[in-house]
Design an enzyme around this catalytic site. Structure first.
Site, mmCIF file in Angstrom:
data_model
loop_
_atom_site.group_PDB
_atom_site.id
_atom_site.type_symbol
_atom_site.label_atom_id
_atom_site.label_comp_id
_atom_site.label_asym_id
_atom_site.label_seq_id
_atom_site.Cartn_x
_atom_site.Cartn_y
_atom_site.Cartn_z
ATOM 1 N N VAL A 154 3.568 -29.921 -2.610
ATOM 2 C CA VAL A 154 4.384 -30.861 -1.842
ATOM 3 C C VAL A 154 3.448 -31.945 -1.329
ATOM 4 O O VAL A 154 2.298 -31.668 -0.970
ATOM 5 C CB VAL A 154 5.091 -30.163 -0.660
ATOM 6 N N CYS A 155 3.930 -33.171 -1.332
ATOM 7 C CA CYS A 155 3.183 -34.297 -0.762
ATOM 8 C C CYS A 155 1.807 -34.421 -1.439
ATOM 9 O O CYS A 155 1.710 -34.359 -2.663
ATOM 10 C CB CYS A 155 3.082 -34.110 0.751
#
Length: 224
Positions: A104-105
């Protein structure tokens, strides 16, 4: 759901990470039937996130079992650990056998540095797209990118969408929908500025400056 396959999921923690990058998917994953979740770091010492939260791992890199899903997030303190040989080595080892390699991210930067995104498309936080491209990765601007067994989310809040995408892949649409309903995930943001394309260049530049200032403070803390 009776008879569901049991999956072992590992969430990698580290100092300076963004808590929501991992806590959002963890919340979704906790609704999976008969799932085993490991919160991973080098030690069992508390880890301080970039928003000041203290979180505890429950499994070390050394005693982690073979994972079906490995996930890592980003954070303002990521620059201090993104070349850490122990972290990258752990990602490579688990990535060699995991069914799904995910992030994520800014976690996609760490996956790329571990050599796990070569030949794959991946999403990341909008401010890190250029850095990810420089690592030889085909950059996706999707909120969640699925490229074979690499599943990557965009910035921070994409963690819920990311988690629900994995729920659908592992357990099917009905389970994913039930989890979404139980979370009452029905976003209606007060402003329509959640992407650089919508926010406009002036706000993007201000946001980049703000993020650079926060990152500098985080690096100074880790150095001290």
């Amino acid at each position: 759901m009776a008879g569901a396959q049991k999956y072992i999921i590992g969430l990698v923690f580290y100092p300076g990470m963004t808590s929501l990058d991992i806590l959002a998917p963890q919340q979704v994953f906790s609704g999976f039937p008969d799932v085993q979740i490991h919160r991973l770091w080098k030690t069992l010492d508390p880890v301080k996130t970039d928003d000041g939260m203290m979180v505890l791992s429950d499994t070390t890199f050394g005693n982690c079992p073979r994972l079906d899903v490995i996930c890592i997030g980003g954070g303002l303190g990521m620059a201090a650990v993104e070349d850490d040989p122990e972290i990258l080595g752990f990602l490579r080892t688990q990535g060699s056998t995991a069914k799904f390699i995910t992030s994520v991210c800014g976690g996609s930067i760490l996956l790329a540095k571990a050599g796990l995104l070569e030949g794959y498309r991946a999403a990341t936080h909008w401010a890190l797209r250029e850095q990810l491209a420089q690592l030889g990765v085909e950059v996706s601007t999707k909120r969640v990118e699925v490229d074979r067994n690499r599943i990557t989310g965009g910035g921070v809040t994409a963690g819920i969408d990311f988690g629900l995408t994995i729920a659908n892949i592992l357990y099917g649409e009905e389970i994913a929908k039930i989890i979404q309903l139980l979370l009452e995930y029905n976003p209606a943001p007060p402003f329509d500025t959640g992407s650089p394309e919508k926010a406009g260049s002036e706000l993007v530049n201000k946001a980049l400056f703000f993020m650079q200032e926060l990152s500098s403070l985080e690096l100074a803390k880790s150095a001290g």
